[in-house]
Design an enzyme around this catalytic site. Structure first.
Site: not given
Ligand code: AMP
Ligand code: MG
Length: 491
Positions: A256, A97, A94
């Site tokens: 995702d 951020r 989900g």
């Molecule tokens: P990503 O690696 O950017 O695809 O992120 C994977 C998951 O981690 C997704 O659900 C993002 O929304 C969550 N996420 C990444 N960085 C943060 C953060 N600093 N705070 C909260 N959720 C995060």
């Molecule tokens: Mg992502």
């Protein structure tokens, strides 16, 4: 809107279709207020396409919108629910951020998601702070805009603002928010979430919504869910072929991070390859090389198989028949990918028509490029301008032999040498966002608040097929370094 800009002044024109989907698909949440937002970059050209006034967005109040401190009238901020296979393991994710602020309908009647990334915690944040730091947000801005200019489907970057607050990573870093614009943020992971946890008709609702939004041509077809699968496969095959053709490595092809629209999404540890080697990996967390350059096409197929699984109940009421239908489609993917890649490679070599030996001609070149560690982009550039420069490859008898075969291949087609050359010019970029150039721009921006280096880089990257003199400086591969270049997830 009280005491503020009117909707018309900024150009907001919202229709929030995602917010009308079942409640379990998202959580309504506002961005978290930030201390002192400051505009760092605004994409004037994109603002205009969106029907937004860039002058107004640059105003104090405009920046408050881009920072999430003010919510425009008619917006419906929400965090989307999705799941995903991360490095092969299924998990609930989900928007942790990011918030989808609204869907903007442009003057051309196109619909775009406007998302704020780094805008604070949401119900899906798990342990995270919901924030982003300036460097990775500027990095996404540079690379997504470069991809757009290269002609590769991608979400785009409208703006970056700093928040005036620090984010804590290994050190304290300036906090930032990126405004991201996308055809939609529907992911393979969105379908995985609904297939696993959805109730009643949720899956059908999501599939119908997706068809209506991205594939309206098949909306009335009786086999529309099969068409949905076919269309998504087609777009991914084409997208990943385009990545391979320019040497782009996404870095984290989790399900995702695969958009249903066929756009490149989620610029984390991505980077462009320098010397040609299919095993190239930049991401520090990809220790097994799952998402290495050469693995991207089959991983695309793996992700699409996860997508097909979510659609099974809609493909046939008999589950065995549904599996057979899905398998048949998935097995088409590699062939579709290969034909896009082959067509793109032919263009890169100035070839217009098809001959059966073309694939071996291309592969022979790639084998030599790997053996002699030739720079991927510059090899094709040198072939385009017939200036075999100073690469080791070009001095070898193997290459001389290959070149003869290539030249006689060009002789056998009707098109003139001049049209071949023009085809090569528009198929082989002069400039890509070279890692050392990106790092240099980010360092100046983050350490010294000097944005001029990034501005210049963005300008050069905006016309990659120009082959102009001003671009020369940006074509050089990074100097040899003892440490391999590493990228990190955009946190
Ligand atoms: P990503 O690696 O950017 O695809 O992120 C994977 C998951 O981690 C997704 O659900 C993002 O929304 C969550 N996420 C990444 N960085 C943060 C953060 N600093 N705070 C909260 N959720 C995060
Ligand atoms: Mg992502």
């Amino acid at each position: 809107m009280e005491n503020g800009k009117t909707l018309k002044e900024i150009g907001w024109n919202f229709d929030n279709s995602y917010a009308r989907l079942p409640e379990s698909f998202f959580k309504s949440v506002n961005p978290t207020h930030v201390r002192s937002p400051k505009l760092i970059f605004l994409n004037d050209q994109l603002a205009t396409i969106m029907g937004l006034s860039f002058q107004e967005l640059k105003s104090e109040e405009g920046v408050e919108f881009l920072a999430g401190n003010r919510i425009p009238e008619g917006a419906a901020p929400l965090a989307q629910a999705y799941a995903g296979h991360q490095f092969g393991n299924f998990t609930m994710l989900g928007d942790g951020r990011a918030v989808l602020l609204a869907e903007q309908i442009t003057p051309e009647d196109e619909r775009f998601d406007i998302q704020l990334k780094g805008s604070g915690r949401t119900p899906y944040s798990r342990g995270g702070d919901g924030r982003a730091s300036l460097g990775p947000m500027l990095r996404e801005y540079i690379i997504s805009e470069a991809m757009y200019a290269l002609g590769i489907p991608t979400n785009r970057s409208l703006a970056v603002v700093t928040t005036g607050e620090a984010v804590i990573r290994e050190t304290e870093l300036p906090g930032a928010i990126l405004t991201r614009v996308a055809d939609s943020h529907l992911r393979v992971g969105t379908f995985q979430y609904v297939a696993k946890w959805g109730k009643g008709k949720d899956l059908e609702t999501l599939a119908d919504y997706t068809i209506n939004r991205h594939f309206p041509d098949v909306e009335t077809s009786e086999t529309r869910y099969l068409s949905l699968l076919q269309e998504v496969i087609k777009r991914q095959a084409e997208l990943i072929a385009k990545w391979q053709l320019v040497g782009f490595i996404h870095g984290v092809m989790n399900t995702d991070n695969m958009a249903i629209s066929g756009e490149t999404i989620d610029y984390g540890p991505c980077a462009f390859m320098n010397s040609y080697n299919p095993a190239t990996v930049f991401s520090s967390i990809d220790r097994q090389g799952r998402y290495a350059y050469g693995n991207q096409p089959p991983i695309g197929g793996w992700n699409l198989a996860r997508f097909a699984e979510t659609l099974l109940p809609l493909l046939h009421e008999d589950s065995e028949k549904a599996v057979k239908i899905a398998q048949a489609e998935i097995s088409n993917y590699m062939e579709l990918y290969r034909s896009h890649w082959l067509a793109g490679m032919r263009s890169k070599l100035g070839i217009f028509n098809e001959e059966t030996d073309d694939e071996s001609l291309i592969n022979d070149l790639l084998v030599m490029m790997e053996k002699y560690q030739s720079d991927y982009t510059n090899t094709f550039r040198a072939l385009t301008f017939d200036k075999p420069a100073d690469f080791v490859l070009f001095g070898t008898p193997e290459f001389a032999k290959w070149k003869e075969v290539w030249q006689s291949r060009l002789e056998r087609q009707e098109e003139s040498r001049a049209s071949s050359h023009r085809l090569m010019q528009r198929s082989n970029p002069a400039v890509i966002p070279r890692n050392h150039r990106v790092e240099e721009a980010l360092e100046a921006a983050v350490e010294n608040e000097d944005y001029s280096v990034m501005e210049k880089l963005l300008e050069v990257l905006s016309s990659p097929y120009d082959h102009s003199l001003e671009q020369e400086d940006y074509c050089t591969p990074p100097p040899e370094s003892s440490q391999p270049y590493q990228t990190f997830c955009g946190t």
